[in-house]
Scaffold this motif. Sequence first.
Motif, short mmCIF file in Angstrom:
data_model
loop_
_atom_site.label_atom_id
_atom_site.label_comp_id
_atom_site.label_asym_id
_atom_site.label_seq_id
_atom_site.Cartn_x
_atom_site.Cartn_y
_atom_site.Cartn_z
N UNK A 123 0.92 -0.99 -0.11
CA UNK A 123 -0.20 -0.11 0.02
C UNK A 123 0.93 1.05 0.03
N UNK A 124 2.23 1.06 -0.27
CA UNK A 124 3.03 2.33 -0.34
C UNK A 124 2.59 3.39 -1.22
N UNK A 125 3.23 4.61 -0.91
CA UNK A 125 2.71 5.73 -1.60
C UNK A 125 2.75 5.93 -3.30
N UNK A 126 2.37 6.32 -3.87
CA UNK A 126 2.69 6.17 -5.35
C UNK A 126 4.08 6.78 -5.76
N UNK A 127 4.43 7.67 -5.25
CA UNK A 127 5.90 8.04 -5.44
C UNK A 127 7.26 6.96 -5.10
N UNK A 128 6.65 6.18 -4.15
CA UNK A 128 7.46 5.04 -3.78
C UNK A 128 7.41 3.64 -4.83
N UNK A 129 6.29 3.69 -5.29
CA UNK A 129 6.03 2.80 -6.30
C UNK A 129 6.81 3.30 -7.68
N UNK A 130 6.57 4.37 -7.97
CA UNK A 130 7.33 4.89 -9.27
C UNK A 130 8.61 4.95 -9.24
N UNK A 131 9.22 5.36 -7.82
CA UNK A 131 10.71 5.44 -8.01
C UNK A 131 11.64 4.68 -8.56
N UNK A 132 12.63 4.64 -9.15
CA UNK A 132 13.22 6.12 -9.39
C UNK A 132 13.03 6.60 -10.75
N UNK A 133 11.92 6.59 -11.17
CA UNK A 133 11.46 7.06 -12.47
C UNK A 133 12.22 6.90 -13.44
N UNK A 134 13.12 5.85 -13.76
CA UNK A 134 13.87 5.26 -14.82
C UNK A 134 13.06 4.80 -16.06
#
Length: 166
Positions: A123-134
């Motif tokens: 259930x992590x934040x969407x920023x964590x799910x998308x990180x590192x945006x590579x």
Amino acid sequence: MDNKKENSSFDLNSNWQKQSAAHQKQYKQFLQRADKNKVLKKLPDLHEEAFEKIDCLQCAACCKNYSPRFKTPDIKRISKHFKMRESEFIDTYLRLDEDGDYVVKQSPCPFLGSDNYCSIYEVRPSDCERYPYTNEDVILKRPNLTLKNSTFCPAVYYVLEKLLNN
């Protein structure tokens, strides 16, 4: 871990951080001048290649040193997971940063275990799910973020080096 994986893994003990620091000017120039379409075509494969070589559980620098933004849907989802009221979750774990975003109160992230596993991974934040945006256009759209990330995330360093040298 089998030997084949070990031999092909990216060495976190190498001097990649020094190299990244030394290449910041090159990265910045590349990100400013890059052919967006060519880069975007390469990113999915480079992202996959990076994560075949880099094990986040060996590093977790992102979780140890920085906080994602906790957006409203994240707060709703995570507080529900903890069976907490949203206000209680915010009071317990979050603060407002200088940009008016909710971030964790402390570093390392309170949800990071000593084994570098995330206790709220599902259930992590969407920023964590998308990180590192590579694997997305953020790498070009937010060059300052990409440059910062390249100094502590070996995957970002790896992708930038491959883009620079191909």
